[in-house]
Design an enzyme around this catalytic site. Structure first.
Site, PDB file in Angstrom:
ATOM      1  N   CYS A   1       0.817  -1.226   0.000  1.00  0.00           N
ATOM      2  CA  CYS A   1       0.000   0.000   0.000  1.00  0.00           C
ATOM      3  C   CYS A   1       0.845   1.269   0.000  1.00  0.00           C
ATOM      4  O   CYS A   1       0.617   2.186  -0.801  1.00  0.00           O
ATOM      5  CB  CYS A   1      -0.967  -0.014   1.177  1.00  0.00           C
ATOM      6  SG  CYS A   1      -0.212   0.078   2.816  1.00  0.00           S
TER       7      CYS A   1
ATOM      8  N   HIS B   1      -2.603   1.267   7.023  1.00  0.00           N
ATOM      9  CA  HIS B   1      -2.946   1.199   5.597  1.00  0.00           C
ATOM     10  C   HIS B   1      -3.070   2.612   5.035  1.00  0.00           C
ATOM     11  O   HIS B   1      -3.460   3.541   5.754  1.00  0.00           O
ATOM     12  CB  HIS B   1      -4.254   0.436   5.386  1.00  0.00           C
ATOM     13  CG  HIS B   1      -4.547   0.130   3.947  1.00  0.00           C
ATOM     14  ND1 HIS B   1      -3.799  -0.761   3.199  1.00  0.00           N
ATOM     15  CD2 HIS B   1      -5.494   0.621   3.103  1.00  0.00           C
ATOM     16  CE1 HIS B   1      -4.283  -0.816   1.974  1.00  0.00           C
ATOM     17  NE2 HIS B   1      -5.309   0.020   1.879  1.00  0.00           N
TER      18      HIS B   1
ATOM     19  N   HIS C   1      -5.805   1.896  -4.362  1.00  0.00           N
ATOM     20  CA  HIS C   1      -4.898   1.358  -3.341  1.00  0.00           C
ATOM     21  C   HIS C   1      -4.489  -0.070  -3.664  1.00  0.00           C
ATOM     22  O   HIS C   1      -5.094  -0.739  -4.508  1.00  0.00           O
ATOM     23  CB  HIS C   1      -5.542   1.434  -1.946  1.00  0.00           C
ATOM     24  CG  HIS C   1      -6.666   0.455  -1.723  1.00  0.00           C
ATOM     25  ND1 HIS C   1      -6.902  -0.146  -0.504  1.00  0.00           N
ATOM     26  CD2 HIS C   1      -7.628  -0.021  -2.560  1.00  0.00           C
ATOM     27  CE1 HIS C   1      -7.951  -0.955  -0.594  1.00  0.00           C
ATOM     28  NE2 HIS C   1      -8.416  -0.884  -1.819  1.00  0.00           N
TER      29      HIS C   1
END
Length: 361
Positions: free
Chosen positions: A274, A322, A334
């Protein structure tokens, strides 16, 4: 589940329960007692199966979240290792330059000492008496004094250089210790990542194909519910859509990676995690940002969610484990987790911690 056979869904739920029990206080004591005979599981209806799969989904979310936390730790250790290695190389160069400088200073000091010895063997009154020109004597005396001052300056410079060399050596030793500690931290994080991902894959491997497909739908439904709840707050009425020039470049780079697989620790070009995706997207736009989602949250400028614009980064979960890039209209791009690819999702599909802006324009 006739004929006494368990479905693979039941086996997966049993694994979830086993993980929970083994991690709970008193688990070792419980394992000593005589186990009760396991009853034949009753035939499950569709709602009950969905409930079981929902438990699996939650357990998978937990495992992959823990893997994401460990991935951030791994990436941070990797970045620190890189920085420390570069610092050690620079210190080594400083030491070499210092040694060369010290050797040169020693040569100059030796030459000055020899010259002073050759010219300063007679007392000043004798040299004045032997001199044909008093002015010449005075000039020579001034030269001698200058030589003495120069010699003292050389000695002082040698002392400073020697002190610098000692400090460089101490700094290098300290950096080596930190480098070793971060290598160990990186190795430990790697073990944690592999453990969590292996547990998640083992859990999923116990599901039938139809059950995995249903699990995927449950994941999508959970994300959709969260996104709907977020949109129902009316948040999009306040969020702007105009991005900066650099923000558009970052968005273009990130969306061009759609379909590439998630791989922990990866930062392109074939795969990403990520924060690898977001850091590389902004690098492509000409801005260097921290490598990990936690550092991006700590070090980049925070903006209110109503001021969010395309190119900004949304940080998720309370531990900032994240990160995604906002692309506009309530949507993010993402790299979700292992087993998934870079994709588009709802910005509100996960718990939002906050928003950061990499560019200053």
């Amino acid at each position: 589940m006739g004929s006494g056979k368990r479905t693979l869904t039941t086996a997966a739920i049993a694994l979830v329960c086993a993980v929970t029990v083994l991690g709970a206080p008193g688990a070792a004591y419980a394992s000593v007692s005589r186990p009760a005979p396991a009853p034949t599981p009753p035939r499950r209806s569709t709602p009950a199966a969905d409930k079981d799969l929902e438990a699996v989904r939650r357990k998978l979310d937990e495992l992959y979240h823990d893997a994401a936390v460990a991935t951030d730790a791994y990436n941070a250790a990797a970045e620190q290792t890189k920085e420390q290695s570069a610092r050690i190389v620079e210190l080594a160069r400083e030491i070499v330059r210092g040694q060369e400088k010290l050797a040169e200073l020693k040569d100059r000091a030796g030459a000055a000492a020899r010259a002073q010895y050759r010219g300063g063997g007679l007392p000043p009154e004798v040299r004045l008496w032997l001199s044909r020109d008093p002015q010449e004597f005075l000039d020579d005396a001034g030269t001698v004094r200058q030589g003495e001052h120069a010699a003292k300056g050389l000695l002082a410079e040698m002392t400073r250089t020697q002190d610098d060399l000692k400090q460089y050596a101490r700094d290098a030793a300290d950096q080596w210790k930190r480098l070793d500690a971060n290598r160990k931290a990186r190795a430990e994080a790697k073990k944690r990542i592999e453990k969590e991902i292996a547990a998640a894959e083992e859990l999923q491997s116990r599901l039938r194909k139809q059950e995995r497909e249903r699990l995927r739908k449950l994941e999508e439904q959970a994300a959709k519910r969260a996104q709907t709840a977020w949109l129902d707050t009316g948040i999009l009425k306040d969020i702007g859509t105009k991005a900066s020039t650099d923000g558009l470049k970052a968005v273009r780079f990130a969306t061009d990676q759609i379909g590439k697989p998630y791989v922990w620790g990866a930062e392109g070009p074939k795969s990403y995690d990520c924060s690898g995706l977001t850091s590389q997207a902004w690098a492509a736009a000409g801005t260097t940002i921290p490598r990990t989602s936690q550092e991006q949250w700590k070090r980049l400028r925070h903006v209110d969610i109503k001021d969010m614009r395309p190119g900004d980064l949304i940080i998720y979960f309370r531990d900032a484990s994240h990160v995604a890039m906002y692309v506009g209209d309530g949507v993010i791009v993402h790299a979700p987790r292992p087993g998934r690819t870079v994709t588009i999702a709802g910005a509100g599909s996960m718990p939002i911690l906050g928003v950061v802006r990499p560019d200053a324009s």
